[in-house]
Design a protein around this motif. Structure first.
Motif, PDB file in Angstrom:
ATOM      1  N   MET A   1       0.855  -1.207   0.000  1.00  7.31           N
ATOM      2  CA  MET A   1       0.000   0.000   0.000  1.00  7.31           C
ATOM      3  C   MET A   1       0.879   1.240   0.000  1.00  7.31           C
ATOM      4  N   ASN A   2       0.660   2.132  -0.970  1.00  9.80           N
ATOM      5  CA  ASN A   2       1.477   3.345  -0.983  1.00  9.80           C
ATOM      6  C   ASN A   2       0.945   4.346   0.041  1.00  9.80           C
ATOM      7  N   ILE A   3       1.751   5.375   0.293  1.00 12.64           N
ATOM      8  CA  ILE A   3       1.398   6.323   1.354  1.00 12.64           C
ATOM      9  C   ILE A   3       0.087   7.053   1.077  1.00 12.64           C
ATOM     10  N   ASN A   4      -0.191   7.309  -0.206  1.00  9.52           N
ATOM     11  CA  ASN A   4      -1.427   7.999  -0.562  1.00  9.52           C
ATOM     12  C   ASN A   4      -2.641   7.149  -0.202  1.00  9.52           C
ATOM     13  N   ASN A   5      -2.571   5.836  -0.500  1.00  6.82           N
ATOM     14  CA  ASN A   5      -3.668   4.928  -0.161  1.00  6.82           C
ATOM     15  C   ASN A   5      -3.816   4.791   1.348  1.00  6.82           C
ATOM     16  N   PHE A   6      -2.684   4.786   2.064  1.00  9.13           N
ATOM     17  CA  PHE A   6      -2.730   4.671   3.515  1.00  9.13           C
ATOM     18  C   PHE A   6      -3.475   5.840   4.144  1.00  9.13           C
ATOM     19  N   PHE A   7      -3.160   7.039   3.688  1.00 13.97           N
ATOM     20  CA  PHE A   7      -3.794   8.220   4.249  1.00 13.97           C
ATOM     21  C   PHE A   7      -5.273   8.313   3.912  1.00 13.97           C
ATOM     22  N   GLN A   8      -5.687   7.631   2.837  1.00 17.18           N
ATOM     23  CA  GLN A   8      -7.104   7.664   2.469  1.00 17.18           C
ATOM     24  C   GLN A   8      -7.982   7.067   3.567  1.00 17.18           C
ATOM     25  N   PHE A   9      -7.410   6.133   4.351  1.00 24.01           N
ATOM     26  CA  PHE A   9      -8.164   5.518   5.439  1.00 24.01           C
ATOM     27  C   PHE A   9      -8.325   6.470   6.625  1.00 24.01           C
ATOM     28  N   LEU A  10      -7.523   7.526   6.665  1.00 24.81           N
ATOM     29  CA  LEU A  10      -7.497   8.419   7.814  1.00 24.81           C
ATOM     30  C   LEU A  10      -8.232   9.735   7.591  1.00 24.81           C
ATOM     31  N   VAL A  11      -8.687   9.968   6.366  1.00 25.82           N
ATOM     32  CA  VAL A  11      -9.319  11.254   6.063  1.00 25.82           C
ATOM     33  C   VAL A  11     -10.756  11.046   5.618  1.00 25.82           C
ATOM     34  N   PRO A  12     -11.608  12.072   5.760  1.00 25.65           N
ATOM     35  CA  PRO A  12     -12.991  11.962   5.302  1.00 25.65           C
ATOM     36  C   PRO A  12     -13.066  11.706   3.804  1.00 25.65           C
ATOM     37  N   LYS A  13     -14.218  11.221   3.359  1.00 19.80           N
ATOM     38  CA  LYS A  13     -14.428  10.941   1.932  1.00 19.80           C
ATOM     39  C   LYS A  13     -14.206  12.221   1.120  1.00 19.80           C
ATOM     40  N   ASP A  14     -13.512  12.067  -0.008  1.00 18.65           N
ATOM     41  CA  ASP A  14     -13.195  13.216  -0.856  1.00 18.65           C
ATOM     42  C   ASP A  14     -14.457  13.951  -1.298  1.00 18.65           C
ATOM     43  N   LYS A  15     -14.434  15.274  -1.168  1.00 16.54           N
ATOM     44  CA  LYS A  15     -15.577  16.096  -1.569  1.00 16.54           C
ATOM     45  C   LYS A  15     -15.189  17.122  -2.633  1.00 16.54           C
ATOM     46  N   LYS A  16     -13.990  16.994  -3.170  1.00 14.24           N
ATOM     47  CA  LYS A  16     -13.531  17.968  -4.153  1.00 14.24           C
ATOM     48  C   LYS A  16     -13.394  17.356  -5.535  1.00 14.24           C
ATOM     49  N   PHE A  17     -12.649  16.269  -5.625  1.00 15.06           N
ATOM     50  CA  PHE A  17     -12.316  15.729  -6.940  1.00 15.06           C
ATOM     51  C   PHE A  17     -13.477  15.007  -7.611  1.00 15.06           C
ATOM     52  N   PHE A  18     -14.194  14.173  -6.861  1.00 11.35           N
ATOM     53  CA  PHE A  18     -15.285  13.419  -7.493  1.00 11.35           C
ATOM     54  C   PHE A  18     -16.367  14.322  -8.081  1.00 11.35           C
ATOM     55  N   PRO A  19     -16.788  15.375  -7.379  1.00  8.51           N
ATOM     56  CA  PRO A  19     -17.749  16.293  -8.013  1.00  8.51           C
ATOM     57  C   PRO A  19     -17.209  16.928  -9.288  1.00  8.51           C
TER      58      PRO A  19
ATOM     59  N   GLN B   1      -9.744  23.938 -12.597  1.00  4.13           N
ATOM     60  CA  GLN B   1     -10.064  23.814 -11.180  1.00  4.13           C
ATOM     61  C   GLN B   1      -9.529  22.506 -10.610  1.00  4.13           C
ATOM     62  N   THR B   2      -9.627  21.444 -11.387  1.00  5.79           N
ATOM     63  CA  THR B   2      -9.110  20.146 -10.938  1.00  5.79           C
ATOM     64  C   THR B   2      -7.602  20.199 -10.747  1.00  5.79           C
ATOM     65  N   ASN B   3      -6.900  20.802 -11.681  1.00  2.00           N
ATOM     66  CA  ASN B   3      -5.451  20.926 -11.564  1.00  2.00           C
ATOM     67  C   ASN B   3      -5.063  21.831 -10.393  1.00  2.00           C
ATOM     68  N   LEU B   4      -5.891  22.841 -10.137  1.00  2.00           N
ATOM     69  CA  LEU B   4      -5.653  23.717  -8.992  1.00  2.00           C
ATOM     70  C   LEU B   4      -5.807  22.937  -7.687  1.00  2.00           C
ATOM     71  N   GLU B   5      -6.843  22.107  -7.612  1.00  2.00           N
ATOM     72  CA  GLU B   5      -7.051  21.283  -6.414  1.00  2.00           C
ATOM     73  C   GLU B   5      -5.895  20.304  -6.221  1.00  2.00           C
ATOM     74  N   LEU B   6      -5.351  19.808  -7.330  1.00  2.00           N
ATOM     75  CA  LEU B   6      -4.194  18.907  -7.224  1.00  2.00           C
ATOM     76  C   LEU B   6      -3.006  19.613  -6.583  1.00  2.00           C
ATOM     77  N   SER B   7      -2.833  20.883  -6.925  1.00  2.00           N
ATOM     78  CA  SER B   7      -1.707  21.639  -6.369  1.00  2.00           C
ATOM     79  C   SER B   7      -1.929  22.009  -4.906  1.00  2.00           C
ATOM     80  N   ARG B   8      -3.194  22.039  -4.485  1.00  2.00           N
ATOM     81  CA  ARG B   8      -3.528  22.457  -3.117  1.00  2.00           C
ATOM     82  C   ARG B   8      -3.601  21.296  -2.125  1.00  2.00           C
ATOM     83  N   ASN B   9      -3.919  20.101  -2.628  1.00  2.00           N
ATOM     84  CA  ASN B   9      -4.221  18.983  -1.737  1.00  2.00           C
ATOM     85  C   ASN B   9      -3.139  17.917  -1.757  1.00  2.00           C
ATOM     86  N   PHE B  10      -2.668  17.570  -0.567  1.00  2.00           N
ATOM     87  CA  PHE B  10      -1.656  16.523  -0.438  1.00  2.00           C
ATOM     88  C   PHE B  10      -2.310  15.147  -0.561  1.00  2.00           C
TER      89      PHE B  10
END
Length: 214
Positions: free
Chosen positions: A1-19, A66-75
């Motif tokens: 499991m990479n670090i990005n997948n690991f952190f997904q278990f620790l944070v609320p469901k994404d509300k930015k990218f899927f919309p 906007q999607t690319n902007l969110e990529l730059s803002r969100n770890f």
């Protein structure tokens, strides 16, 4: 499991990218729908829909930015950053080509709409609908089969588009004597066929995402 997948278990469901993904795929359907409706109207009645397509294409570009902007803002992101970028760019590429087809029809004042042009806009609309179906399954990735089914349909539509395009170009060179008509009709057919190719590119990105998370 990479670090990005690991952190997904620790944070609320994404509300930015899927919309944003869903807005992009929904906007794509709107563009494809308006284009298909336009080619079934007389020349003088198409301008309203072509203008709407211009606006929708701009909306699509805004969603991409906007999607690319969110990529730059969100770890933390819902899946790999390169996949997010590839998905939104590939959807935007479909929109660009559909818009390009509309622009060429308007620029060249294409009066007679051939059966092949109508068929290609119909194929693109169906492919965009399948993109939207698959994109909406990305929120939880529990129904991978729905994504896989949509990908298979898009690939079949792309093959169908190739066949329609090849036959249309052959017919054009065999039966059209006006060089100007050959150029303008081939241009329109080519951009429509490329749009379906770009739909397949979206399907490839969706497949990559689904495989990583299945």
């Amino acid at each position: 499991m990479n670090i990005n997948n690991f952190f997904q278990f620790l944070v609320p469901k994404d509300k930015k990218f899927f919309p944003l993904f869903e807005q992009a795929s929904s906007n794509l359907i709107e563009i494809a729908t308006n284009l298909h409706e336009a080619v079934n109207l007389p020349l003088k009645e198409r301008d309203v829909l072509f203008q709407k397509i211009d606006l929708l294409e701009q909306i699509g570009e805004d969603i991409t930015r906007q999607t690319n902007l969110e990529l730059s803002r969100n770890f933390i992101t819902p899946f790999d950053r390169e996949d997010i970028h590839a998905l939104i760019v590939s959807i935007d590429n479909v929109a660009d080509n559909l818009h390009g087809a509309a622009s060429r029809m308007k620029l060249y004042q294409v009066d007679k709409i051939t059966k092949s042009i109508r068929k290609l806009t119909e194929i693109n609309l169906e492919a965009c609908q399948n993109i939207d179906t698959a994109v909406r399954e990305l929120r939880d990735l529990k129904k991978i089969k729905n994504i896989t089914d949509a990908i298979v349909k898009i690939n079949k539509l792309e093959n169908k588009s190739d066949n329609v395009y090849d036959k249309a170009v052959l017919d054009l060179f065999e039966n059209e004597t006006d060089a100007k008509n050959i150029i303008k009709y081939k241009e329109v057919l080519s951009v429509l066929e490329t749009a379906t190719d770009k739909c397949k590119s979206v399907a490839n990105v969706l497949e990559s995402i689904s495989v990583k998370h299945s």
